[in-house]
Each structure stands twice: as structure tokens, then as C-alpha cells.
Design a protein around this motif. Sequence first.
Motif, PDB file in Angstrom:
ATOM      1  N   MET A   1       0.846  -1.198   0.000  1.00  0.00           N
ATOM      2  CA  MET A   1       0.000   0.000   0.000  1.00  0.00           C
ATOM      3  C   MET A   1       0.881   1.248   0.000  1.00  0.00           C
ATOM      4  N   ASP A   2       0.656   2.150  -0.971  1.00  0.00           N
ATOM      5  CA  ASP A   2       1.480   3.352  -1.025  1.00  0.00           C
ATOM      6  C   ASP A   2       0.937   4.416  -0.073  1.00  0.00           C
ATOM      7  N   PHE A   3       1.620   5.561  -0.039  1.00  0.00           N
ATOM      8  CA  PHE A   3       1.289   6.601   0.935  1.00  0.00           C
ATOM      9  C   PHE A   3      -0.152   7.079   0.792  1.00  0.00           C
ATOM     10  N   GLN A   4      -0.557   7.458  -0.416  1.00  0.00           N
ATOM     11  CA  GLN A   4      -1.902   7.993  -0.609  1.00  0.00           C
ATOM     12  C   GLN A   4      -2.984   6.954  -0.346  1.00  0.00           C
ATOM     13  N   VAL A  23       0.001   1.954  13.144  1.00  0.00           N
ATOM     14  CA  VAL A  23       1.011   1.134  12.468  1.00  0.00           C
ATOM     15  C   VAL A  23       1.042   1.451  10.975  1.00  0.00           C
ATOM     16  N   ALA A  24      -0.135   1.561  10.363  1.00  0.00           N
ATOM     17  CA  ALA A  24      -0.195   1.868   8.928  1.00  0.00           C
ATOM     18  C   ALA A  24       0.427   3.233   8.635  1.00  0.00           C
ATOM     19  N   ALA A  25       0.139   4.215   9.485  1.00  0.00           N
ATOM     20  CA  ALA A  25       0.700   5.558   9.293  1.00  0.00           C
ATOM     21  C   ALA A  25       2.213   5.557   9.453  1.00  0.00           C
ATOM     22  N   THR A  26       2.699   4.804  10.435  1.00  0.00           N
ATOM     23  CA  THR A  26       4.143   4.705  10.661  1.00  0.00           C
ATOM     24  C   THR A  26       4.833   4.082   9.451  1.00  0.00           C
ATOM     25  N   GLU A  27       4.226   3.044   8.907  1.00  0.00           N
ATOM     26  CA  GLU A  27       4.796   2.388   7.726  1.00  0.00           C
ATOM     27  C   GLU A  27       4.774   3.314   6.516  1.00  0.00           C
TER      28      GLU A  27
END
Length: 286
Positions: A1-4, A23-27
Amino acid sequence: MDFQQTVQGIKDLSIQGATAIAVAATEALAQKIAQGASEEELRSATKELVEARATEPALRNALAYCLTNYKADPEAAQKAAEHFNDAKKKITEIGANRIEDGMTVFTHCHSSTVERIVIEAHKQGKKIRVRNTETRPKFQGRITAQKISEAGIEVDHYVDSAATEAIRGANIFLFGCDAITSDGRIINKIGTALMLDIAEKYDVPSYSCTDSWKFNPATIMGHDEEIEQREPAEVWEDAPKGVKIHNPAFEVCSPDSLTGMISELGIFKPEALITEIKVAYPWLIN
């Protein structure tokens, strides 16, 4: 999953649950760091992630840790993610110890932390049953019911308005947490405060199960945690003229209504947990 995709997933709830969001935001920020983004670009990316959803101090704290430490420690983002993974294991162990053989567990909304605790207790051979509420208007309770039933645990699924019936027959109420304030208040899914009142009436012990990084340090200085207000159309599309729809995602729960909080630091009353957080994670305060 990319940033956007991560940003959009947080906004539209395809990524949901405070820990999963953090966790998703950190990644996502780690991707930017790995791509060699400048400090200005990283701060802009952090702002975009933070603004994707309100009432998420775990997300803000994790990103703050990364921004503060990434220059001195290239593994800062990975360490933040590791914190959440390690905390999950500890909370699961402690929470499962609180569940006894033969118990009926009540829960509200979908907390991946509660889900893991219940499944771990089941794996330990304890015969348990779960009661949970549908959690309108997005029906996150269905996620809980599906995942727990897939683990081989019997689930009784109730409409939200039948919470009294559901709680009255339970032995323990376990729920998640989206934010902890400096005065010990807990912010969680709308409906939690009402269900805590019901649990107190019927002497059902109630525990918030949470990673302590959900503490909001800004509340020390008098700032309130923002309560996310979601779109009225989630409740009623094309509502009649003159009808105002209220759709808060979360609400504030009094520390007096909780038996305790189950965290990676142990089980404490809310006010005592804050003291433990200050000792274990002084950077959160500073």
C-alpha cells in the motif's frame, strides 16, 4: 500500500482501529524516509496522515517519535511499529489472564486488541462465549462477530438498543480505547459510556484494553482531544428538512466507570496508568 492509499484507507475506515491506524501511518512515513524525503516533506506527510482522522493520539505519538528520531536512528519508524507489535503481545497475555473459564465476555464495536485477548483465552482451553453489539452506523461490531466466530467461539450479536440485555448476562466487559487524557478520561467508540453505565448497574467489571501510546500529552496543558464528527449521510441519506443528524464517532468515558485499564504496562486504574506512562515513556510528555 502506497502513501496515498494509506491516507485514504484511514479516512474511509478500510483501515480502522487505533493501533492498526498508527502502524499503517508509521509504515507510510517510513516509505517517505526510505525515499529520501526532506524534513519539510516529511512534516507535510505527517500533517496529511494526522489530518486523515481525528481522535487518534496513537497515530500522532508514533509519527512524532519517528520525526524526532529518524535522523539519529534510521530504524526509528521500525522501532515504533515494533512497539505496537510487542505491546499487542503483552496486552493479549495480560487480558487473557483476566478471562476465566466459563465466562461470557461482552464487547462493543471492533477492537483488534479485545479480539486477540478473547481468541487467546479460547486457545488456552477456556470455554467462553462472546456477546457484542452491531455498532451503528458503520456496523464495526460485525467485524468483531465474524473474526471471533471464525476462531471457533460462539457469539451472540445484538442490536445496539439491546445493550442492557446483552450486558446483563455477561461476566466481563472488554472494550478498546482511542485516546487517554491526562485526567484519566477514556475516549472510545460512541455508545461506550452508555454501556459502562449499564455494566455498573449490573456489577459487570469493565476494562479498557489499550496501548499506552494512546495517551494524549496535549491534554496536560488543557487541550481537549477532538471528537471526530462523521458525515450525516452515514446515518440517514436525504434526511427530511429540519432534521439535524448527529454522528459523533467517539465519546468521553469517566474513569470512575471503569474497573481498570489493561495495557502493556499492566492493569491499573486510569489515573495510575498515566503515572506509569510518564515513567515508561518520558518522551511522550516532553
